[in-house]
Design an enzyme around this catalytic site. Structure first.
Site, PDB file in Angstrom:
ATOM      1  N   SER A  60       0.808  -1.218   0.000  1.00 38.63           N
ATOM      2  CA  SER A  60       0.000   0.000   0.000  1.00 38.63           C
ATOM      3  C   SER A  60       0.847   1.276   0.000  1.00 38.63           C
ATOM      4  CB  SER A  60      -0.943   0.006   1.210  1.00 38.63           C
ATOM      5  OG  SER A  60      -0.207  -0.221   2.393  1.00 38.63           O
ATOM      6  N   ASP A 105      -3.334   6.109  11.666  1.00 39.60           N
ATOM      7  CA  ASP A 105      -2.423   5.621  10.634  1.00 39.60           C
ATOM      8  C   ASP A 105      -1.199   6.530  10.559  1.00 39.60           C
ATOM      9  OD1 ASP A 105      -1.067   4.789   8.395  1.00 39.60           O
ATOM     10  OD2 ASP A 105      -2.761   4.955   7.009  1.00 39.60           O
ATOM     11  N   HIS A 165       1.070   5.279   6.435  1.00 39.99           N
ATOM     12  CA  HIS A 165       0.882   5.852   5.095  1.00 39.99           C
ATOM     13  C   HIS A 165       1.051   7.372   5.150  1.00 39.99           C
ATOM     14  CE1 HIS A 165      -1.143   1.910   5.083  1.00 39.99           C
ATOM     15  NE2 HIS A 165      -0.541   1.828   3.911  1.00 39.99           N
TER      16      HIS A 165
END
Ligand code: NAG
Ligand code: NAG
Length: 361
Positions: free
Chosen positions: A117, A338, A341
């Site tokens: 990702s 998160d 990312h």
């Protein structure tokens, strides 16, 4: 007079030392022609973040292609200072991103990101950078098995994302799902591309229900588990052998993205009580990270030295370590924390500016 002489001698020693270091450096480059910095005039990965109000390169609200994991402003992030930084290499300037020029230079070509990702994150950013460079540009979107293919039609440039978190194969067999450390069959498709940007790291320590394999295979041996860092190195080595034997690097430019750092451990930036990036609004001030590079970076660099063809390390680890302020934190559709990312727009745009520099210079 004596003092003057001493100073003079000191300067001579300094110059000699400097030259010796530079020559040692030059020998390194010849020796590891794998990482072909010699093509670049300076190390674009060494430098600092500077405030620049002409950034971001695009308005994220006008890019309809951002996934709900990365669209921080849409999901309520108010502080926007993280968008106002530009990467400034120490010894040179990088060209400002020119999407039209990039697309023209790569007319009819295919650029593929391959990995987890984090690759998806960078792909999203490049799609937005292209999308905002050419008004009314048409994008043809195709999905096929493991990849997504966005083609910018006026230029015939395809930007693809191939999901392959380990690069090597996972095969379903009667015994279960087997992660095959010495098999890389998707390479047959990858080698047709014009630019390949690889990345793999995030999934190697996965265990429990999120681990997508039941056995790990080396040669004829199937194991229930093994040292994950060793597994990572073996998998990467299979990738390196594939580049050495199967990729025509006169046609295909090969890049490997350095390990992307996460920010869950405040001790790494002198705030030992902090265990996520929720309140981080500024980059780390120092020009290098206190704890040095993650261990996986050294494994990656070791394996890249075994590649006999030109492969460029998109060496984003250290510069991204400084950006504890640029993760989504809870500004995503899931409200989950998160710090792995990156918000789009944001740091991944810089990675693409560096990619642009690396593939066009
Ligand atoms: C991506 O899409 C373009 C346009 O349809 C096509 O020419 C190209 O072959 C596709 N690439 C892959 C790998 O499917
Ligand atoms: C990548 O960057 C780090 C930090 O600046 C540096 O220590 C390392 O030597 C670089 N790697 C390569 C292969 O140049």
């Amino acid at each position: 007079m004596v003092v003057g002489m001493k100073k003079y001698a000191l300067v001579i020693v300094a110059i000699c030392l400097y030259q010796w270091l530079c020559m040692a450096n030059a020998r390194e480059i010849v020796h590891h022609n794998a990482i072909n910095y010699e093509e670049l005039k300076c190390n674009i990965y060494e430098g600092k973040w500077v405030k620049d109000n002409s950034y971001p390169l695009y308005d994220s609200s006008s890019c309809p292609h951002i996934r709900k994991e990365f669209d921080c402003l849409k999901y309520g992030r108010l502080n926007q200072q993280y968008l106002k930084y530009r990467w400034q290499p120490q010894n040179c300037d990088i060209p400002r991103f020119d999407g039209k020029k990039f697309l023209s230079n790569f007319k009819g070509k295919q650029i593929m990101f391959i990995g987890d990702s984090i690759s998806l994150n960078q792909w999203q950013s490049l799609v937005c950078m292209f999308f905002s460079s050419v008004p009314h540009i048409q994008i043809l979107q195709q999905r096929s098995g493991s990849y997504n293919n966005y083609t910018f039609q006026e230029y015939g440039v395809s930007v693809l994302i191939f999901h392959s978190p380990y690069l090597v194969d996972i095969v379903v067999e009667p015994i279960g799902r087997v992660l095959k450390l010495d098999s890389l069959t998707n390479g047959d498709l990858w080698k047709n591309m014009d630019v390949l940007v690889f990345n793999s790291w995030l999934w190697w320590y996965r265990a429990g229900p999120k681990q997508p394999w039941d056995y790990i295979q080396i040669g004829n041996e199937k194991l229930k588990d093994m040292d994950r860092m060793k597994a990572f190195k073996l998998g990467l080595t299979t990738w390196a052998n594939w580049v050495n034997t199967k990729v025509d690097t006169r046609k295909t430019k090969v890049l490997f993205q350095g390990i992307s750092p996460s920010h869950y451990n405040g001790a790494e930036w002198n705030e030992p009580k902090v265990n996520n990036c929720a309140n981080e609004k500024q980059p780390i001030k120092e020009s290098t990270y206190r704890i040095g590079l993650p261990q996986a970076s050294y494994v990656l660099q070791d394996v890249l030295k075994t590649v006999t063809k030109p492969v460029h390390l998109l060496n984003i680890t250290a510069l991204s370590q400084l950006r504890k302020d640029a993760h989504p934190s809870s500004y995503n559709a899931f409200k989950g924390m998160d710090c792995t990312h990156w918000c789009v727009a944001g740091v991944t745009d810089t990675w693409n500016e560096l990619l642009y520099t690396a593939v066009t210079s």
